[in-house]
Design an enzyme around this catalytic site. Structure first.
Site, PDB file in Angstrom:
ATOM      1  N   ARG A  96     -15.409   4.862   9.781  1.00  0.00           N
ATOM      2  CA  ARG A  96     -15.807   3.610  10.425  1.00  0.00           C
ATOM      3  C   ARG A  96     -15.208   2.404   9.704  1.00  0.00           C
ATOM      4  NH1 ARG A  96     -19.600  -0.664  10.246  1.00  0.00           N
ATOM      5  NH2 ARG A  96     -20.371  -0.022   8.219  1.00  0.00           N
TER       6      ARG A  96
ATOM      7  N   PHE B 208     -21.491  13.880  16.417  1.00  0.00           N
ATOM      8  CA  PHE B 208     -21.800  14.277  17.795  1.00  0.00           C
ATOM      9  C   PHE B 208     -20.655  15.078  18.435  1.00  0.00           C
ATOM     10  CE2 PHE B 208     -23.970   9.949  17.496  1.00  0.00           C
ATOM     11  CZ  PHE B 208     -25.127  10.489  16.951  1.00  0.00           C
TER      12      PHE B 208
ATOM     13  N   GLU C 112     -22.266  15.345  25.389  1.00  0.00           N
ATOM     14  CA  GLU C 112     -21.069  15.856  24.717  1.00  0.00           C
ATOM     15  C   GLU C 112     -20.723  17.284  25.128  1.00  0.00           C
ATOM     16  OE1 GLU C 112     -23.637  14.397  23.349  1.00  0.00           O
ATOM     17  OE2 GLU C 112     -22.868  12.528  22.510  1.00  0.00           O
TER      18      GLU C 112
ATOM     19  N   SER D 116     -16.745   1.680  20.159  1.00  0.00           N
ATOM     20  CA  SER D 116     -16.699   2.021  18.732  1.00  0.00           C
ATOM     21  C   SER D 116     -15.525   2.922  18.385  1.00  0.00           C
ATOM     22  CB  SER D 116     -17.992   2.730  18.315  1.00  0.00           C
ATOM     23  OG  SER D 116     -19.090   1.867  18.474  1.00  0.00           O
TER      24      SER D 116
ATOM     25  N   HIS E 132     -16.324   7.547  12.676  1.00  0.00           N
ATOM     26  CA  HIS E 132     -17.606   7.439  11.979  1.00  0.00           C
ATOM     27  C   HIS E 132     -17.958   8.720  11.233  1.00  0.00           C
ATOM     28  CE1 HIS E 132     -17.585   4.058  14.674  1.00  0.00           C
ATOM     29  NE2 HIS E 132     -18.670   3.563  14.136  1.00  0.00           N
TER      30      HIS E 132
ATOM     31  N   ARG F 113      -9.620   3.428  13.416  1.00  0.00           N
ATOM     32  CA  ARG F 113     -10.008   3.469  14.833  1.00  0.00           C
ATOM     33  C   ARG F 113      -9.090   2.610  15.688  1.00  0.00           C
ATOM     34  NH1 ARG F 113     -15.619   1.259  15.088  1.00  0.00           N
ATOM     35  NH2 ARG F 113     -15.431   0.464  12.979  1.00  0.00           N
TER      36      ARG F 113
ATOM     37  N   ASP G 275     -26.543   3.290   9.648  1.00  0.00           N
ATOM     38  CA  ASP G 275     -27.143   4.196  10.640  1.00  0.00           C
ATOM     39  C   ASP G 275     -27.873   5.367   9.980  1.00  0.00           C
ATOM     40  OD1 ASP G 275     -26.521   2.775  12.867  1.00  0.00           O
ATOM     41  OD2 ASP G 275     -24.741   3.937  13.406  1.00  0.00           O
TER      42      ASP G 275
END
Lengths: 278, 313
Positions: free
Chosen positions: B166, B82, B57, B36, B108, B9, B116
């Site tokens: 992640r 997502f 989204e 994030s 992620h 990331r 999560d």
């Protein structure tokens, strides 16, 4: 405010009538398509393509052109007719609608036909893409406007209201959207299927400038476009009250002509009503 | 094996900032996860070119399409679950079909999201994106390759999907080799079996190759970071060289890298093959490494699969 002379209005009405005749002939030739929602949109499309928008049909990718997105993609017949009559492609090609190999897909496809800014058809999506164009225009310090024509049925989609929030949040005053409020969707009246009212209050509550007009009154359409240009820091939604199937007596407010083409007899009758000599 | 670890990331964010410095046509969108996904790094440097779309989204993908239709190179980011599943029809209709220049770069991905749980993990994103016509799909193995893929996608005219994790990933890619769309790379030569991995599983393949070496088995390791188009020539070469194939991915084995390789093999060069990956199940909460062990995303599983395909050869 510009005062539009009667002859300008009359000429636009004449051209709208021409679009209506194309819609009848095109859907007849295709044997399918959506005449009802095309005819309710025809006057708005005619005002935009023949008067309001700055565009160059011979140079369809001209950088400074106003953009148009047909969020209610099923009104493609009327849209294609307005593009052809503007000079984007030969009028004769209109009768290839929905045929194998045609550039005139059942719903608009950006990469097939000049003048189509965005592929649409899956409802609820066009307004978001129009807002993207508006953000890009502002980033590039361009003065062109983005026009978008929404259906009323697609107001039931969540994405429409996501777009409503973004348009207000980013203060996109370079957007003029129309809501073709013909009050009918495939399964019946919008208020029976999934009620939308009070639509004006909803759009106002979401932060948009709302102008209510008769969507078949050419002067009101032109004046709404002018007013929208003067508004700062808010996008405009022109809530246009319309009649599904407008201009053909037996198609007006008739659910059956949402997604059905006229037969030979109906075609003749419709064209006669629209003033064509047969 | 001892690896250096680094964040994909962070490298994505750095690549965006570098792109922003050299190109005025780059814009970045996010859906309330910019700290994030690290698009916040770009937002800080180029606030005018960054647009937070909120937790919406579907609208974000439409806005991305409209901006791309106006000549922008658009990066749109969120968590992988997502950025693909919540808005798949918008991606299909408004980006893939009109072939617009939108780069969906999602973080992620997989189950290493960790605590999560299954709602935020995804083993389906590569499947969803690779089935879309006009899309290019890439899964970088590590942080340096993430940087290179971001830059390569910016140069490519058309819709792209990039999948990031992640966790910090072991650095495995060749520092001297660039990323090219449609090309994988050989990280280790071998004669007996080919281990074809993507993402974090490339490091597990390297560990597996070392374990196999101790058993006198020589394993070739391929980093298949270009899922679509797949590097067919590299797969064909592996078939010719070893004739036994194992794929490894942190993704559902239904329709990910393994399925892409299997399709190629069945149609061109049928040889024994096995897929290591998430076995058509949802994940759960836990530490990333714990989850990888529980769901069979380990070097040991790759070793088992390698020995099995060699027996069947």
């Amino acid at each position: 405010m510009v005062a539009y002379p009667d002859d300008v209005i009359a000429e636009l009405e004449r051209r709208a009538n021409l679009i209506r005749r194309h819609v009848i002939r095109m859907t007849r030739a295709a044997g399918s398509g959506h005449p009802g929602g095309s005819l309710s949109s025809t006057d708005i499309l005619s005002a935009l393509f023949f008067k309001v928008m700055h565009h160059r049909p011979t140079d369809p990718t001209w950088e400074d052109r106003d953009r148009f997105v047909l969020s209610k993609g099923h009104a493609a017949p009327a849209y294609y007719a307005a593009l052809a009559e503007s000079g984007y492609f030969p009028v004769e090609e209109l009768l290839t609608l929905r045929k194998l190999g045609s550039r005139l897909q059942g719903h608009p496809s950006r990469n097939k036909l000049p003048g189509i800014e965005m592929s649409t058809g899956s409802l609820g999506q066009g307004l978001s893409t129009a807002l993207g164009m508006a953000l890009a225009a502002r980033l590039d310090r361009k003065a062109h406007r983005i026009y978008c024509l929404c259906g009323d049925g697609e107001q039931q989609s969540g994405q429409i209201w996501e777009a409503a929030m973004l348009g207000a949040h980013y203060e996109l005053d370079n957007v003029t959207a129309f809501l073709d409020r013909n009050k009918l969707q495939i399964d019946g009246p919008t208020e029976k299927i999934m009620s939308l009212e009070p639509l004006t209050d909803k759009w106002r509550a979401f932060g948009w400038n709302v102008i209510e007009i008769d969507g078949h009154n050419m002067r009101e359409i032109l004046e709404a476009c002018d007013k929208a240009k003067e508004v700062r820091n808010r996008p405009t939604m022109v809530l246009a009250h319309t009649v599904k199937g407008k201009g053909v007596s037996f198609m007006e407010n008739a659910l059956s002509f949402h997604g059905k083409a006229p037969n030979d007899e109906e075609t003749k009758k419709a064209l006669r009503e629209l003033g064509e000599d047969i | 094996m001892r690896f250096q670890y680094a964040s994909q990331r962070k490298e994505y964010g750095r690549a965006l900032v570098d792109l922003g410095k050299s190109r005025k046509d780059v814009v970045v969108l996010d859906a309330d996860l910019s700290s994030s996904t690290r698009t916040a790094d770009f937002a800080k440097e180029f606030p005018e070119h960054f647009f937070n779309c909120g937790i919406a989204e579907q609208n974000m993908m439409g806005v991305a399409a409209g901006m791309a239709a106006s000549g922008k190179v658009v990066f749109a980011s969120s968590f992988a679950v997502f950025a693909t599943g919540r808005c798949w029809d918008q991606i299909r209709q408004s980006i893939a079909y009109p072939k617009l220049n939108v780069k969906i770069c999602a973080t992620h991905a997989g189950i290493t999201v960790g605590g999560d749980g299954a709602s935020h993990q995804t083993g389906e994103d590569v499947a969803l994106m690779r089935t879309l016509p006009n899309f290019t799909v890439g899964v970088p193995a590590d942080a340096p390759e993430t940087y290179k893929m971001t830059r390569a996608f910016a140069e490519w005219n058309g819709p792209c999907y990039m999948r990031m994790g992640r966790l910090d990933f072991p650095t495995v890619s060749d520092p001297d080799e660039g990323f090219k769309i449609g090309r994988g790379s050989v990280l280790r030569n071998g004669e007996d079996v080919s281990l074809i991995g993507c993402g974090i599983m490339v490091s597990r393949c390297l560990e597996a190759a070392e374990a196999l070496e101790r058993r006198n088995i020589s394993a070739q390791v391929i980093n298949m970071s270009s899922i679509k188009p797949l590097d067919d020539a590299l797969v064909a070469g592996a078939v010719k060289r070893t004739g036994a194939i194992v794929t490894a991915e942190e993704h559902n084995v239904v329709s990910g890298l393994g399925a892409a390789v299997a399709t190629y093999l069945v149609e061109h060069d049928p040889v024994p093959m096995r897929r290591v990956g998430i076995m058509d199940t949802f994940g759960e909460s836990g530490e990333g490494e714990e989850l990888m062990r529980k769901y069979g995303l380990t070097a040991e599983k790759v070793v088992e699969a390698a020995e099995e395909v060699m027996r069947r050869r």
